[in-house]
Write an enzyme that holds these catalytic residues in place. Structure first.
Site, PDB file in Angstrom:
ATOM      1  N   CYS A  52      11.349  -3.294  -4.861  1.00 19.81           N
ATOM      2  CA  CYS A  52      11.611  -2.686  -6.139  1.00 19.81           C
ATOM      3  C   CYS A  52      12.421  -3.661  -6.977  1.00 19.81           C
ATOM      4  CB  CYS A  52      12.459  -1.429  -5.936  1.00 19.81           C
ATOM      5  SG  CYS A  52      11.806  -0.354  -4.657  1.00 19.81           S
ATOM      6  N   ARG A  67       7.874  -5.841 -10.097  1.00 19.27           N
ATOM      7  CA  ARG A  67       8.256  -5.604  -8.708  1.00 19.27           C
ATOM      8  C   ARG A  67       7.856  -4.212  -8.218  1.00 19.27           C
ATOM      9  NH1 ARG A  67      12.493  -9.614  -7.891  1.00 19.27           N
ATOM     10  NH2 ARG A  67      13.109  -8.609  -5.972  1.00 19.27           N
ATOM     11  N   TRP A 107       8.576   0.444  -5.994  1.00 20.84           N
ATOM     12  CA  TRP A 107       7.310   0.326  -5.278  1.00 20.84           C
ATOM     13  C   TRP A 107       7.541   1.064  -3.967  1.00 20.84           C
ATOM     14  CZ3 TRP A 107       5.554  -1.840  -0.607  1.00 20.84           C
ATOM     15  CH2 TRP A 107       4.159  -1.940  -0.499  1.00 20.84           C
ATOM     16  N   ASN A 119      16.813  -1.979  -3.308  1.00 23.85           N
ATOM     17  CA  ASN A 119      15.597  -2.762  -3.080  1.00 23.85           C
ATOM     18  C   ASN A 119      15.649  -3.228  -1.633  1.00 23.85           C
ATOM     19  OD1 ASN A 119      14.687  -6.171  -3.936  1.00 23.85           O
ATOM     20  ND2 ASN A 119      13.419  -4.572  -3.105  1.00 23.85           N
ATOM     21  N   GLY A 120      14.620  -2.872  -0.849  1.00 23.79           N
ATOM     22  CA  GLY A 120      14.600  -3.287   0.550  1.00 23.79           C
ATOM     23  C   GLY A 120      14.186  -2.132   1.437  1.00 23.79           C
ATOM     24  N   GLU A 175     -11.029 -15.240  -2.224  1.00 26.73           N
ATOM     25  CA  GLU A 175     -10.256 -14.913  -3.423  1.00 26.73           C
ATOM     26  C   GLU A 175     -11.080 -14.043  -4.379  1.00 26.73           C
ATOM     27  OE1 GLU A 175      -7.275 -14.954  -4.179  1.00 26.73           O
ATOM     28  OE2 GLU A 175      -7.171 -14.953  -6.358  1.00 26.73           O
ATOM     29  N   LYS A 182      -9.825 -10.418  -5.616  1.00 34.20           N
ATOM     30  CA  LYS A 182      -9.665 -10.047  -7.039  1.00 34.20           C
ATOM     31  C   LYS A 182     -10.375  -8.733  -7.327  1.00 34.20           C
ATOM     32  CE  LYS A 182      -7.033 -11.833  -8.030  1.00 34.20           C
ATOM     33  NZ  LYS A 182      -6.233 -12.756  -7.309  1.00 34.20           N
ATOM     34  N   GLU A 192      -8.567  -5.748  -5.692  1.00 28.34           N
ATOM     35  CA  GLU A 192      -7.267  -5.442  -6.301  1.00 28.34           C
ATOM     36  C   GLU A 192      -7.405  -4.616  -7.571  1.00 28.34           C
ATOM     37  OE1 GLU A 192      -4.097  -8.991  -5.585  1.00 28.34           O
ATOM     38  OE2 GLU A 192      -5.899  -9.567  -6.663  1.00 28.34           O
ATOM     39  N   HIS A 214     -23.269 -13.601  11.786  1.00 27.79           N
ATOM     40  CA  HIS A 214     -22.587 -13.046  12.964  1.00 27.79           C
ATOM     41  C   HIS A 214     -21.993 -11.667  12.687  1.00 27.79           C
ATOM     42  CE1 HIS A 214     -23.206 -16.768  15.064  1.00 27.79           C
ATOM     43  NE2 HIS A 214     -22.715 -17.422  14.027  1.00 27.79           N
ATOM     44  N   LYS A 240       3.547  -7.023  -8.147  1.00 26.70           N
ATOM     45  CA  LYS A 240       3.414  -8.472  -8.358  1.00 26.70           C
ATOM     46  C   LYS A 240       4.203  -9.250  -7.326  1.00 26.70           C
ATOM     47  CE  LYS A 240       2.055 -11.915 -10.874  1.00 26.70           C
ATOM     48  NZ  LYS A 240       0.649 -12.218 -10.544  1.00 26.70           N
TER      49      LYS A 240
HETATM   50  C1  G6P Z   1       1.338  -9.723  -4.039  1.00 26.29           C
HETATM   51  C2  G6P Z   1       0.627 -10.012  -5.343  1.00 26.29           C
HETATM   52  C3  G6P Z   1      -0.417 -11.097  -5.147  1.00 26.29           C
HETATM   53  C4  G6P Z   1       0.240 -12.344  -4.560  1.00 26.29           C
HETATM   54  C5  G6P Z   1       1.000 -12.024  -3.275  1.00 26.29           C
HETATM   55  C6  G6P Z   1       1.860 -13.191  -2.841  1.00 26.29           C
HETATM   56  O1  G6P Z   1       0.447  -9.154  -3.156  1.00 26.29           O
HETATM   57  O2  G6P Z   1       0.020  -8.838  -5.844  1.00 26.29           O
HETATM   58  O3  G6P Z   1      -1.001 -11.422  -6.392  1.00 26.29           O
HETATM   59  O4  G6P Z   1      -0.740 -13.292  -4.294  1.00 26.29           O
HETATM   60  O5  G6P Z   1       1.886 -10.924  -3.488  1.00 26.29           O
HETATM   61  O6  G6P Z   1       2.844 -13.377  -3.819  1.00 26.29           O
HETATM   62  P1  G6P Z   1       3.574 -14.732  -4.093  1.00 26.29           P
HETATM   63  O7  G6P Z   1       4.484 -14.431  -5.255  1.00 26.29           O
HETATM   64  O8  G6P Z   1       4.327 -15.078  -2.849  1.00 26.29           O
HETATM   65  O9  G6P Z   1       2.545 -15.745  -4.428  1.00 26.29           O
END
Ligand code: G6P
Length: 609
Positions: free
Chosen positions: A2, A27, A74, A98-99, A481, A485, A488, A504, A604
């Site tokens: 958070c 966060r 979060w 936070n934690g 990736e 995307k 997500e 496989h 994020k």
């Molecule tokens: C979260 C974000 C991702 C990011 C990952 C790692 O899951 O939603 O977009 O790739 O964390 O975050 P970092 O800040 O360590 O790249």
């Protein structure tokens, strides 16, 4: 996981808390809340969902006070509903956290046996009650907090208000980040510097088990025994501008289209001017790369995918083995540390808890750590032996785009640098690779010109229930990736697979309803990818192929759709080929009407393990 903020000063705390929470919303955005300490009472207001809901509530019922705390959540323990929103209260105490409190269940049982009634499902709520119990025994607030913290196991950054103690704001840190901002007649706490720089540039970074006591006129820091400790005050250079969307509909869209520019900026900082050579003086003075015999790359999420691309590059340019690990796995695996190995951690935010723990483990084993980080002054950038910055600027969209491609740019430069220091590549080869990197901004511009074409393909695919993304070599992580995307932001299930591995297992999924997106640059593995594509086609798969015009000629008949790419060198293909996948995910999400910039359940920056 958070964001927390707190202020004590001479002006109303609420607007400062709200503005700060806006900057911390990356966060988490499951709920938000604030509390102020005013005229012998703590007043709280909380709301489920995005910060805007709290703002609306505060318009109806304003809160006034000169010391206060705020939180954006979060959810870890307890559903994302109002009763679980912070601040959490006991009669005289309000806490933002936070934690994760790992032993909360046991503490909760004990407190309940003493008659405490819990109102939430969170781990946090034990904290105000533990402090309250100490206060009831006649302890001074500071001692009560220190004693209560003694019961806690896990990671926490806490902001604490105590009723009747309006001239003080308390903060404690273990594991989770927390900094103090030192202003004129006002002082602050926050999870990072961004919400504080509009008010002050003087930051004090708390260490584990520090307790801070803030008043309007100063701050005092002690250890858990109450002994004063000295912490260095640093001047923050973090920008105070709040990113705006400009003419774009979403931050993610803006960030995709910023890539040509930020890739250019990132590259500029990695090269010797006019020389077509990689130049990383801060890194090479901290670590002798010529003696490096192996590289271990550790990251999470999209950054982990960048690390996987980095492995192909470093292995081929420097002929040393490269391991790539997910941070949450690495930190508990007790990996043997081989002398001569350098660890590279990659993190956009520089705050990801698992990546930070992996960095600390590697350092504790005597390894040198290079960090590839986007956010200056973040915890990871402060703790690494050397930092290579991506210059993506603030990335607001939760789904990472420009941070990823700039990470790739840095990794390519690092691979060239190690290759040269280890004398595996010649000066001419280095210059050839740098030439390729220099083309990236222009080529990326041209790739993004395909936006309209990708939108049309997205319209055709938006109703699919699942996707398969395939790639080989350095574009295998790009397939991963692309799938990430899409998952997500559109909430469609997608799998990324190494094209050669498809037979496989995933081949069993293929039918006319499953779009198969194939990343197929014209590189030495192209013919192999074409064979895999034929295997998918033979099973009736709906093929979308991303490749160059020239390469597509032979496969137009096999593909339902082709996203045409510019011709490019093999080294830079992964950087360019991810862009159509970002746009595909973006358009499908917009067409489906999801919350593109703040997709459900995600955050994020993941500051809990
Ligand atoms: C979260 C974000 C991702 C990011 C990952 C790692 O899951 O939603 O977009 O790739 O964390 O975050 P970092 O800040 O360590 O790249």
């Amino acid at each position: 996981m958070c964001g927390i903020i707190g202020v004590i000063g001479e002006r109303n705390a609420t607007p400062i808390l709200l503005e700060g929470l806006k900057r911390l919303e990356y966060r988490g955005y499951d709920s938000a809340g604030v509390a102020v300490n005013h005229k012998g009472e703590i007043h709280c207001n909380r709301a489920e969902g995005k910060l805007i809901n709290l703002e609306n509530r505060l318009k109806e019922r304003p809160l006034i006070g000169f010391s206060g705390i705020g939180h954006t959540r979060w959810a870890t323990h307890g559903a994302p509903i109002e009763i679980n929103a912070h601040p959490h209260r006991s009669a005289k105490v309000a806490v933002v956290h936070n934690g994760i409190i790992e032993n909360y269940s046991e503490l909760r049982q004990r407190l309940m046996a003493d008659g405490v009634v819990f109102l939430s499902d969170t781990d946090t709520e034990v904290i105000p009650h533990l402090i309250e119990r100490e206060l009831a025994l006649g302890r001074e607030p500071e001692l009560a907090i220190r004693l209560a913290v003694g019961y806690l196991e896990g990671a926490f950054a806490l902001g604490i208000l105590i009723q009747g103690v309006e001239d003080k704001l308390f903060a404690v840190r273990r594991g989770s980040p927390l900094i103090l901002g030192l202003g004129e007649g006002e002082n602050f706490i926050a999870s990072d510097a961004t919400p504080l720089v509009p008010y002050t540039r003087s930051m004090l970074y708390l260490d584990d088990d520090d307790v801070a006591i803030l008043s309007r006129d100063g701050v005092r820091v002690t250890d858990l025994e109450g002994n004063p400790v000295e912490r260095v005050i640093k001047q923050s250079k973090v920008s105070s501008d709040l990113s705006e969307k400009g003419s774009y509909r979403h931050f993610m869209q803006k960030e995709i289209f910023e890539q040509p520019f930020v890739l250019g900026e990132t590259l500029k900082a990695l090269l010797k001017p006019m020389d077509n050579r990689v130049d990383l003086p801060d890194l090479t003075s901290a670590i002798d790369l010529s003696q490096v015999t192996a590289v271990n790359i550790i990251a999470c999420g999209t950054s982990w995918h960048a690390g996987m691309v980095g492995r192909y590059w470093i292995e081929s340019l420097s002929a040393i083995p490269v391991g790539v690990d997910i941070a949450s796995e690495y930190r508990y695996r007790e990996p043997p540390i081989i002398p001569g190995t350098v660890t590279v951690v990659i993190s956009q935010s520089g705050e990801t808890a698992d990546t930070l723990a992996a960095l600390r483990y590697a350092k504790s084993q005597g390894q040198k750590v290079i960090a590839i980080v986007n956010v200056p002054e973040s915890t990871i950038s402060r703790e690494a032996d050397a930092v290579l910055y991506t210059r993506a600027g603030p990335e607001i969209g939760v789904a990472s785009t420009k941070a990823f491609t700039t990470q790739l740019m840095v990794l390519a430069a690092l691979a060239i640098c190690i290759g040269r220091q280890r004398q595996h590549i010649s000066l001419e080869q280095e210059q050839g690779y740098v030439q390729q990197l220099l083309q990236v901004p222009d080529l990326m511009e041209r790739v993004l010109d395909n936006d309209a074409e990708i939108f049309e393909i997205s319209r055709k695919l938006m109703h699919a229930n699942g996707f398969l993304f395939l790639g080989r070599g350095s574009c295998f992580p790009i397939a991963l990736e692309g799938a990430l995307k899409l998952k997500e932001i559109s909430y469609i299930h997608a799998e990324g697979y190494a094209a050669g591995e498809m037979k496989h297992g995933p081949i069993a999924l293929i039918d006319e309803d499953l779009p198969v997106v194939v990343v197929a640059p014209r590189d030495p593995l192209f013919e192999k990818v074409v064979s895999n594509l034929e295997e998918a086609r033979a099973r009736g798969g709906r093929l979308v192929v991303i490749t160059t015009d020239q390469a597509s000629e032979g496969m137009v008949c096999q593909a339902d759709d082709v996203i045409s790419m510019v011709a490019c060198g093999d080294l830079i293909a992964p950087i360019l080929y991810v862009a159509p996948l970002q746009l595909l995910a973006y358009h499908i999400a917009v067409l489906k009407g999801t919350d593109v910039d703040q997709p459900r359940n995600l955050a994020k920056s993941v500051t809990v393990e």
